[in-house]
Design a protein around this motif. Structure first.
Motif, PDB file in Angstrom:
ATOM      1  N   SER A  14       0.776  -1.278   0.087  1.00  0.00           N
ATOM      2  CA  SER A  14      -0.043  -0.110  -0.002  1.00  0.00           C
ATOM      3  C   SER A  14       0.735   1.218  -0.117  1.00  0.00           C
ATOM      4  N   LEU A  15       1.944   1.371   0.817  1.00  0.00           N
ATOM      5  CA  LEU A  15       2.899   2.272   0.921  1.00  0.00           C
ATOM      6  C   LEU A  15       3.547   2.422  -0.589  1.00  0.00           C
ATOM      7  N   PHE A  23       9.842   4.771  -2.947  1.00  0.00           N
ATOM      8  CA  PHE A  23       9.779   3.619  -1.993  1.00  0.00           C
ATOM      9  C   PHE A  23      11.408   3.388  -2.044  1.00  0.00           C
ATOM     10  N   GLN A  24      11.768   3.048  -3.133  1.00  0.00           N
ATOM     11  CA  GLN A  24      13.173   2.546  -3.169  1.00  0.00           C
ATOM     12  C   GLN A  24      14.386   3.396  -2.485  1.00  0.00           C
ATOM     13  N   LYS A  25      13.966   4.753  -2.810  1.00  0.00           N
ATOM     14  CA  LYS A  25      14.789   5.761  -1.953  1.00  0.00           C
ATOM     15  C   LYS A  25      14.754   5.771  -0.932  1.00  0.00           C
ATOM     16  N   ALA A  26      13.607   5.579  -0.345  1.00  0.00           N
ATOM     17  CA  ALA A  26      13.541   5.725   1.494  1.00  0.00           C
ATOM     18  C   ALA A  26      14.157   4.243   1.903  1.00  0.00           C
ATOM     19  N   PHE A  33      12.045   4.127   9.949  1.00  0.00           N
ATOM     20  CA  PHE A  33      11.607   3.959   8.663  1.00  0.00           C
ATOM     21  C   PHE A  33      10.712   4.783   8.077  1.00  0.00           C
ATOM     22  N   LEU A  34       9.677   5.167   8.800  1.00  0.00           N
ATOM     23  CA  LEU A  34       8.746   6.092   8.090  1.00  0.00           C
ATOM     24  C   LEU A  34       9.177   7.774   8.237  1.00  0.00           C
ATOM     25  N   ASN A  35      10.148   7.883   8.937  1.00  0.00           N
ATOM     26  CA  ASN A  35      10.997   9.348   8.790  1.00  0.00           C
ATOM     27  C   ASN A  35      11.744   9.336   7.423  1.00  0.00           C
ATOM     28  N   GLU A  36      12.131   8.089   6.992  1.00  0.00           N
ATOM     29  CA  GLU A  36      12.791   8.118   5.820  1.00  0.00           C
ATOM     30  C   GLU A  36      11.695   8.416   4.396  1.00  0.00           C
ATOM     31  N   VAL A  37      10.587   7.748   4.711  1.00  0.00           N
ATOM     32  CA  VAL A  37       9.580   7.664   3.732  1.00  0.00           C
ATOM     33  C   VAL A  37       9.246   9.241   3.708  1.00  0.00           C
ATOM     34  N   SER A  41       5.844  13.804   0.391  1.00  0.00           N
ATOM     35  CA  SER A  41       4.634  14.374   1.286  1.00  0.00           C
ATOM     36  C   SER A  41       3.719  13.520   1.708  1.00  0.00           C
ATOM     37  N   PHE A  42       3.925  12.174   1.720  1.00  0.00           N
ATOM     38  CA  PHE A  42       3.027  11.251   2.047  1.00  0.00           C
ATOM     39  C   PHE A  42       2.458  11.241   3.618  1.00  0.00           C
ATOM     40  N   ASP A  43       1.572  11.133   4.057  1.00  0.00           N
ATOM     41  CA  ASP A  43       0.869  11.467   5.248  1.00  0.00           C
ATOM     42  C   ASP A  43       1.280   9.903   6.026  1.00  0.00           C
ATOM     43  N   VAL A  44       2.509  10.074   6.412  1.00  0.00           N
ATOM     44  CA  VAL A  44       3.026   8.712   7.229  1.00  0.00           C
ATOM     45  C   VAL A  44       2.046   8.351   8.495  1.00  0.00           C
ATOM     46  N   GLN A  45       1.816   9.405   9.383  1.00  0.00           N
ATOM     47  CA  GLN A  45       1.057   9.312  10.456  1.00  0.00           C
ATOM     48  C   GLN A  45      -0.330   8.743  10.224  1.00  0.00           C
ATOM     49  N   ASN A  46      -0.958   8.945   9.211  1.00  0.00           N
ATOM     50  CA  ASN A  46      -2.145   8.621   8.921  1.00  0.00           C
ATOM     51  C   ASN A  46      -1.935   6.867   8.422  1.00  0.00           C
ATOM     52  N   PHE A  47      -0.982   6.784   7.497  1.00  0.00           N
ATOM     53  CA  PHE A  47      -0.528   5.365   7.324  1.00  0.00           C
ATOM     54  C   PHE A  47      -0.120   4.517   8.530  1.00  0.00           C
ATOM     55  N   LYS A  48       0.440   5.160   9.272  1.00  0.00           N
ATOM     56  CA  LYS A  48       0.884   4.316  10.596  1.00  0.00           C
ATOM     57  C   LYS A  48      -0.598   3.860  11.380  1.00  0.00           C
ATOM     58  N   ARG A  49      -1.504   4.902  11.571  1.00  0.00           N
ATOM     59  CA  ARG A  49      -2.480   4.542  12.283  1.00  0.00           C
ATOM     60  C   ARG A  49      -3.739   3.732  11.670  1.00  0.00           C
TER      61      ARG A  49
END
Length: 687
Positions: free
Chosen positions: A376-377, A386-389, A407-411, A416-424
Motif C-alpha cells: 500500500s505504501l 519507495f526504493q529511495k526511502a 523507517f517512516l521518517n525516511e519515507v 509528502s505522504f501522510d505517514v502518520q495516517n498510514f501508521k494509524r
C-alpha cells in the motif's frame, strides 16, 4: 512473584547495552552427539562505557570453569540463566575468557546417528543462549567467530567465511574456523553439521554463493536452488544496497522447526524443500529462499529494537520475496499472491484483533499484513520514492537497531505522504483494510477479471456457460481457469462434460489438478480421461487421482496399484505411504506381500524417519489398525519429538484414543516400558 522477578531480570539485562559494549566473540566448540552436549572455550572482547555493578551474559543451564577477566581468575555467579560478572573489569577495553558445557533441551538439535547424523541450531524464538553463551537482547550486536571441532567425515557450517580447515592431530577430527567481519545479534548465530554435498557460484557483484544438500540428494541441486542467483542479483538492484556480508550459503536439514531461518550469511531451511523436477511443479523453495535472503538486509543488517517492531523484519522479507517472484514470473503472479494473502488476512481479521505494531501480533499479521502495508505504501508514494526511502533507511541504520518511526521518517523525507495516517490505519489498527486492498488489486487487468469471475459464483450455470467456454479456450493465467473448474463442482456432469474436456486438453497441471479435486464421482464415460491424471507430472495430482480412482472403481484397484507401485512422492513419501495403505486395503492384492507392506508402513512411523514421514504413516496406520500396540508405542514416542507441530499431532491423537477404555488400558500397560520422557508425556495426557 517469580514471574515479576523474571521481568525485572530481563529488563536489567536489556539495559546493559547502554553501559557495556561487547565487540567480538571467539569461540572454540566441541559438539558431542553421544550425550547431545556442547562444550568449549569462549573469548569475549568488551568495552565498559559507564560504571556498572554486574555484567551478564545469557547462558541457560550451563556449567562454567576458568572464568577470567583481563587474564585474572575472578569470582562469578551462575544463575542458571546467566553468567554474572561483578569483579575484574574496568572502564574501557576488557577481555573475558571461560570454558563452558551445556546439554541444551532446545535450539541445538542432534538428528539421526552414524552417517545419518545431522546437528543444527535454531536460535530465533528460543535464543542462542541455550547452546552458546551470548545475548538474548537483540540490541547487543557482536562480531562472532566460531571454530568447531568435529569428525572429519562431516561438513561443518557456521556464519561468515571459512578461514581455515585444520586436522586435529589428537583424533580423526578437523577444526573448522569461521570468521565474521561485521556485528550481528546473537539469535543469528548458527551451526550445521552433516554429510553434505556442495556447489558454488558467484553473483554479478562477486559475492560467493555456496549451496549444500544431503549427499543422497545430489541430483536435486538444480531444482531445489533454481533462480537463487537471479533473486540475489535482483535484490541488490531493487534494494539499492549491496549485500552487506562477504558470503552467502544455504543448507537444508531434516526435521527443521520452520520453513527456513535467515542466520547471517548462512540460511538453514527444511529438507521438505529439497525437490526433484516433478515435486518442483507442486511446491518450490523459491519464496522461502527469497524471504530468507531478504532478511540478510531486513533483520540482519538492521534489526528491530523490540518485538513491537518485528514487522520491520518479517513484513519486509515477505514483501521483497513477492517482488522477487514478480521479477521471475510476472505481474499477474505477483497480484495473485497478494490476493491470496488478502483473503487469508480478511478471514483471520474476524478473530485476530491484535494490530501490526504490537509484540503480541500473530505471525500472519507480522508477515502478510506487514507485506500488504508495504505494498500500500509503495503504491501510494511510487516505486522510485519507495526504493529511495528503503535505501536511505538501510544505509543510515546499517548494523544498528531500528524502530518503525526510523523507517517512516525516511519515507517522509522523500515524499509528502501522510505517514502518520498510514501508521494509524495499517500499523496501529487491528483488522485488514479490505477496501484499499481491493482498489489496488482492481488496477491489474487479470485480477479485475478474476474478481468479476468470482462474482459469478451465485449465477445459474446456463448464464455463464458461454463465458466459461471462451475463457478455457484462451491462454489466460491459470487461476482464472481454476476458478471456472471450482464453479463447475456442483453442476451435473452431462452439462459440464464439454468444459471439463476443454480443461483436460489444456495440459495445464494446475487446471487439471482442479478437476482432480472436484470429481467426487466419475461417470464411466469420463473414467479413461480421468485416469490420464495418473500420468501428470505432479505428486499432488497423482495422490488425489490414485485415491479417487481406487475408491470409485473397485474392479480396477489392482491395475491402479500396479501402475503406481514405484511411486515415492515428496520428501514425506506421500505417494508411497498412500500406496502401501491402499495395497493393504485391497482384497486379494498380493496377499503374500501384505505383511511386508504393513511392516514397511509401520517402520515409517518409527523414530528413524523425519516427522513428516512419521505423521503420514501414523495417520494411515491408525485408520487401518488402531489396536496395534506397535503403532501406539510410536505415537507415544512422537510426543517427545522436538518439533512442536508433530508433538501436537501425537498428543491430539492420544487424547482421542484414550476416550475409549480399550485404548486407555493399552497406554496404561505400556507405561512401564517407556523411557522417562515418554512416560511423563503420556501420564500428563492420561491425567
Amino acid at each position: 512473584m517469580r514471574y515479576i522477578f523474571l521481568l525485572i531480570f530481563s529488563f536489567s539485562i536489556a539495559q546493559q547495552t547502554s553501559k557495556v559494549d561487547f565487540k567480538t566473540q571467539h569461540a572454540t566448540l566441541i559438539p558431542n552427539p553421544i550425550d547431545k552436549s556442547i562444550s568449549g572455550e569462549v573469548n569475549y572482547q568488551f568495552e565498559v562505557l559507564k560504571v556498572i555493578d554486574t555484567i551478564a551474559i545469557d547462558a541457560i543451564k550451563m556449567d562454567f570453569t576458568n572464568v577470567k577477566i583481563n587474564g585474572k581468575t575472578i569470582n562469578f555467579k551462575n544463575s542458571g540463566k546467566a553468567l554474572k560478572l561483578f569483579q575484574g573489569f574496568k572502564k574501557g577495553k576488557n577481555t573475558l575468557t571461560f570454558n563452558f558445557k551445556a546439554t541444551p533441551k532446545q535450539t541445538l538439535y542432534f538428528i539421526g546417528e552414524g552417517d545419518q547424523l545431522q546437528i543444527w541450531t535454531q536460535g530465533q524464538g528460543k535464543f542462542t543462549s541455550h547452546w552458546l553463551p551470548s545475548f538474548d537482547d537483540v540490541n547487543e550486536k557482536v562480531i562472532f567467530n566460531l571454530s568447531v571441532s568435529f569428525d572429519n567425515q562431516f561438513t561443518v557450517l557456521s556464519n561468515g567465511k571459512l578461514k581455515s580447515l585444520n586436522d586435529n592431530l589428537n583424533d580423526k577430527s578437523k577444526i573448522w574456523h569461521y570468521e565474521m567481519s561485521k556485528p550481528m545479534s546473537s539469535y543469528l548465530v548458527m551451526m550445521a553439521i552433516g554429510k553434505f554435498a556442495k556447489q558454488t557460484t558467484k553473483t554479478k557483484s562477486g559475492t560467493p554463493l555456496e549451496f549444500y544438500i544431503d549427499e543422497k540428494d545430489i541430483d536435486k541441486f538444480e531444482t531445489t536452488y533454481k533462480y537463487t542467483t537471479q533473486i540475489f542479483d535482483y535484490f541488490e538492484q531493487e534494494i539499492g544496497v549491496k549485500y552487506p556480508w562477504e558470503i552467502y550459503r544455504q543448507v537444508p536439514v531434516r526435521d527443521f522447526l520452520y520453513s527456513g531461518m535467515e542466520n547471517t550469511t548462512s540460511t538453514i531451511f527444511s529438507q521438505d524443500f529439497v525437490l526433484d523436477e516433478i515435486g518442483f511443479n507442486d511446491k518450490t523453495y523459491i519464496n522461502v529462499n527469497a524471504h530468507e535472503l531478504a532478511h540478510q538486509w531486513f533483520g540482519n543488517l538492521i534489526t528491530a529494537q523490540s518485538g513491537k517492531h518485528h514487522w520491520l523484519q518479517e513484513g519486509f522479507a515477505t514483501y521483497y520475496a513477492l517482488l522477487a517472484e514478480k521479477e521471475l514470473f510476472g505481474e499477474d503472479h505477483f497480484q495473485w499472491e497478494l490476493y491470496e494473502m488478502a483473503e487469508r488476512l480478511q478471514k483471520a481479521s474476524k478473530t485476530d484483533t491484535i494490530p501490526l505494531l504490537n509484540e503480541k501480533a500473530s505471525s500472519l499479521t507480522f508477515y502478510q499484513k506487514g507485506a500488504w502495508a508495504l505494498h500500500s505504501l509503495r503504491e501510494s508514494i511510487g516505486a522510485e520514492n519507495f526504493q529511495k526511502a528503503v535505501k536511505n533507511y538501510l544505509k543510515k541504520y546499517g548494523f544498528k537497531n531500528v524502530n518503525t518511526d526510523n523507517f517512516l521518517n525516511e519515507v517522509k523525507a522523500v515524499s509528502s505522504f501522510d505517514v502518520q495516517n498510514f501508521k494509524r490505519i495499517w500499523l496501529e489498527q487491528s483488522g485488514f483494510e479490505v477496501g484499499q486492498a481491493l482498489t489496488l488489486l482492481h488496477k491489474n487487468a487479470f485480477m479485475k477479471s478474476y474478481l468479476e469471475l468470482v462474482d459469478l459464483q451465485t449465477k445459474p450455470f446456463v448464464d455463464k456457460k458461454f463465458h466459461f467456454e471462451n475463457l478455457l479456450k484462451t491462454e489466460a493465467f491459470y487461476p482464472l481457469k481454476e476458478e471456472v473448474i471450482f464453479q463447475l463442482a456442483d453442476v451435473p456432469f452431462v452439462e459440464k462434460e464439454a468444459l471439463l474436456q476443454l480443461a483436460m486438453d489444456s495440459k495445464n497441471l494446475k487446471v487439471r489438478q482442479a478437476i482432480a479435486r472436484i470429481m467426487v464421482e466419475i461417470p464411466t464415460a469420463f473414467q479413461a480421461n480421468y485416469e490420464t491424471l495418473l500420468n501428470d507430472e505432479s505428486y499432488v495430482t497423482k495422490e488425489i487421482a490414485l485415491g479417487t480412482l481406487w475408491n470409485l472403481f473397485p474392479e480396477k484397484q489392482a491395475d491402479y496399484l500396479n501402475q503406481s507401485k514405484d511411486w515415492i512422492g515428496f520428501n514425506d513419501k506421500n505417494l508411497r505411504i498412500l500406496w502401501l495403505t491402499l495395497a493393504l486395503m485391497t482384497k486379494d492384492f498380493e496377499n503374500e506381500n501384505k505383511v511386508n507392506y504393513y511392516d514397511e508402513l509401520l517402520d515409517y512411523s518409527s523414530p528413524k524417519y523425519e516427522s513428516s514421514i512419521r505423521q503420514n504413516a501414523l495417520t494411515n496406520l491408525l485408520y487401518l489398525n488402531p489396536n496395534d500396540q506397535n503403532i501406539l508405542l510410536n505415537l507415544a514416542n512422537a510426543t517427545t519429538h522436538h518439533k512442536w507441530q508433530f508433538t501436537l499431532f501425537a498428543r491430539n491423537q492420544i487424547r482421542e484414543l484414550i476416550k475409549t477404555e480399550r485404548h486407555k488400558k493399552y497406554f496404561e500397560e505400556m507405561l512401564p516400558g517407556l523411557n522417562a520422557a515418554e512416560q511423563n508425556q503420556l501420564k500428563r495426557l492420561m491425567e
